[in-house]
Enzyme design. Structure first.
Site, PDB file in Angstrom:
ATOM      1  N   GLY A 194      35.879  15.733  68.284  1.00 21.10           N
ATOM      2  CA  GLY A 194      37.285  15.818  67.903  1.00 21.10           C
ATOM      3  C   GLY A 194      37.486  16.597  66.618  1.00 21.10           C
ATOM      4  O   GLY A 194      38.509  16.445  65.942  1.00 21.10           O
ATOM      5  N   GLY A 195      36.534  17.474  66.299  1.00 17.07           N
ATOM      6  CA  GLY A 195      36.562  18.168  65.011  1.00 17.07           C
ATOM      7  C   GLY A 195      37.592  19.269  64.894  1.00 17.07           C
ATOM      8  O   GLY A 195      37.757  19.845  63.814  1.00 17.07           O
ATOM      9  N   PHE A 208      43.444  16.832  63.919  1.00 15.29           N
ATOM     10  CA  PHE A 208      44.030  16.636  62.589  1.00 15.29           C
ATOM     11  C   PHE A 208      43.002  16.121  61.584  1.00 15.29           C
ATOM     12  O   PHE A 208      42.624  16.819  60.634  1.00 15.29           O
ATOM     13  CB  PHE A 208      45.227  15.692  62.710  1.00 15.29           C
ATOM     14  CG  PHE A 208      45.729  15.113  61.408  1.00 15.29           C
ATOM     15  CD1 PHE A 208      45.906  15.913  60.287  1.00 15.29           C
ATOM     16  CD2 PHE A 208      46.028  13.762  61.309  1.00 15.29           C
ATOM     17  CE1 PHE A 208      46.372  15.370  59.089  1.00 15.29           C
ATOM     18  CE2 PHE A 208      46.497  13.215  60.128  1.00 15.29           C
ATOM     19  CZ  PHE A 208      46.661  14.022  59.018  1.00 15.29           C
ATOM     20  N   TYR A 244      46.078   1.004  72.381  1.00 19.40           N
ATOM     21  CA  TYR A 244      45.277   1.795  71.452  1.00 19.40           C
ATOM     22  C   TYR A 244      44.383   0.896  70.614  1.00 19.40           C
ATOM     23  O   TYR A 244      43.185   1.151  70.447  1.00 19.40           O
ATOM     24  CB  TYR A 244      46.199   2.631  70.558  1.00 19.40           C
ATOM     25  CG  TYR A 244      45.498   3.371  69.454  1.00 19.40           C
ATOM     26  CD1 TYR A 244      44.492   4.302  69.733  1.00 19.40           C
ATOM     27  CD2 TYR A 244      45.850   3.172  68.114  1.00 19.40           C
ATOM     28  CE1 TYR A 244      43.862   5.001  68.711  1.00 19.40           C
ATOM     29  CE2 TYR A 244      45.229   3.866  67.099  1.00 19.40           C
ATOM     30  CZ  TYR A 244      44.234   4.781  67.401  1.00 19.40           C
ATOM     31  OH  TYR A 244      43.595   5.459  66.397  1.00 19.40           O
TER      32      TYR A 244
END
Length: 351
Positions: free
Chosen positions: A7-8, A11, A180
């Site tokens: 996920g680099g 954000f 989540y």
């Protein structure tokens, strides 16, 4: 050190990549470039020397490729936000829990024993509460009938009196109250099981309300800071739910990136998982944040609506003591300064 940041390109992940590169580490990024977050056809720019692999953490073959020659993993990849409704459950579980399981299995195959996991304060559910009669008590889930009447504060589950809130420590019993949150706690449990089975070490960083440059624009999965900022850019008043009195800890993304870097420095806990709050230690209400951001942007003033979302919690703020004592981490960006700069920071283009 060679670090894989899943996920680099997102954000928080992009700031983690920059911090690692600035510290002299080699960085590889694995990111699916999901259309809910990234513009189609636009490849993200990484810091000089960063390597990007476009792929999904649920793809074991891609994970094996991404882990080649890696010393440690910063796992930032996740589907974030409260979501729209229960129809989001399969995607949350797939990306957050299955993706984490595939990554951990790959780490075991590759002999990599060092993990920094992006967790969240949502695992706590409501924060710490104390009743004047019954002492420290868990907050009962808020009832729709009370919310409809504007009664937003959770009552004591034993006597019904008004509770006072306080900071949660990492020892607080988790109590996830939305999809989540359940999947973030699931990630922690999977990381703990991996560490016990392999002898590896995992650090879970429980991020509080993160904001800052390159935050995604307003989407159903965006954080409240991005939603308010997007409204201001469109000339609309930020719409503050409930009465605006919800207590949160707003922490700047550069501080979050620094926390990740510091979590990579000490030897990881052998055969276990250690959790840390990543927070400023200086809570503010959501209403305070909306007003500070609107003032810095130049208006319009926030509008308190009385609306609510099932699954939201009333107050959750954190004690930053363990992270400061054990990781040497202390947030540096003050709330007032951070909101002033965030008012004009570039946001991530809408997908």
């Amino acid at each position: 050190m060679r670090i894989l940041v899943t996920g680099g390109a997102g954000f928080i992940g992009s700031h983690v990549v920059s911090a690692c590169r600035d510290a002299g580490h080699e960085v590889r990024v694995l990111d699916a470039l999901l259309p809910a977050v990234h513009q189609a056809g636009v490849e993200p720019t990484l810091p000089d020397g960063g390597e990007l692999l476009v792929g999904d953490v649920r793809d074991a073959g891609m994970v094996d490729r991404a882990l080649e020659g890696v010393d440690a993993v910063c796992h930032q990849a996740a589907m974030v936000g409260l979501g729209v409704d229960v129809q989001d459950m399969p995607e949350y579980a797939g990306i957050n829990e299955l993706g984490t399981a595939v990554l951990l299995a790959g780490m075991a195959r590759a002999g990599i024993g060092r993990l920094v996991l992006a967790s969240s304060m949502v695992v706590y559910g409501e924060g710490r509460y104390e009743c004047p009669a019954d002492g420290v008590v868990p907050a009962a889930p808020r009832r729709r009938a009370d919310l409809d009447q504007g009664r937003f504060e959770p009552p004591c589950p034993l006597c019904g009196r008004q509770l006072s809130w306080g900071p949660v420590s990492e020892e607080t019993r988790p109590d996830p109250r939305n999809t989540y949150a359940a999947t973030k706690l699931g990630q922690e449990h999977l990381a703990s099981a991996w560490a016990s089975s392999t002898g590896g070490g995992a650090i879970a960083l429980r991020y509080h309300n993160v904001y800052g440059p390159s935050m995604p624009r307003d989407t159903p999965y965006a954080g409240v800071a991005a939603i308010f900022r997007s409204a201001l850019e469109a000339g609309r008043a930020p719409r503050v739910f409930e009465d605006g009195g919800q207590q949160r800890d707003f922490v700047h993304v550069t501080d979050v990136a620094e926390a990740n870097l510091r979590a990579l420095l000490p030897d990881p806990p052998e055969g276990g998982l250690r959790a840390y709050n990543v927070a400023s230690g200086h809570p503010h209400t959501v209403g305070d944040m909306a007003l500070a951001l609107a003032d810095a942007f130049g208006g319009p003033e926030p509008q308190v609506t009385g609306e609510y979302r099932i699954g939201d919690v009333r107050h959750v703020v954190a004690s930053p003591v363990r992270a400061e004592k054990e990781l040497g981490f202390r947030a540096q960006v003050a709330f007032e300064d951070g909101m002033r700069t965030f008012a004009t920071d570039p946001l991530r283009p809408a997908p």
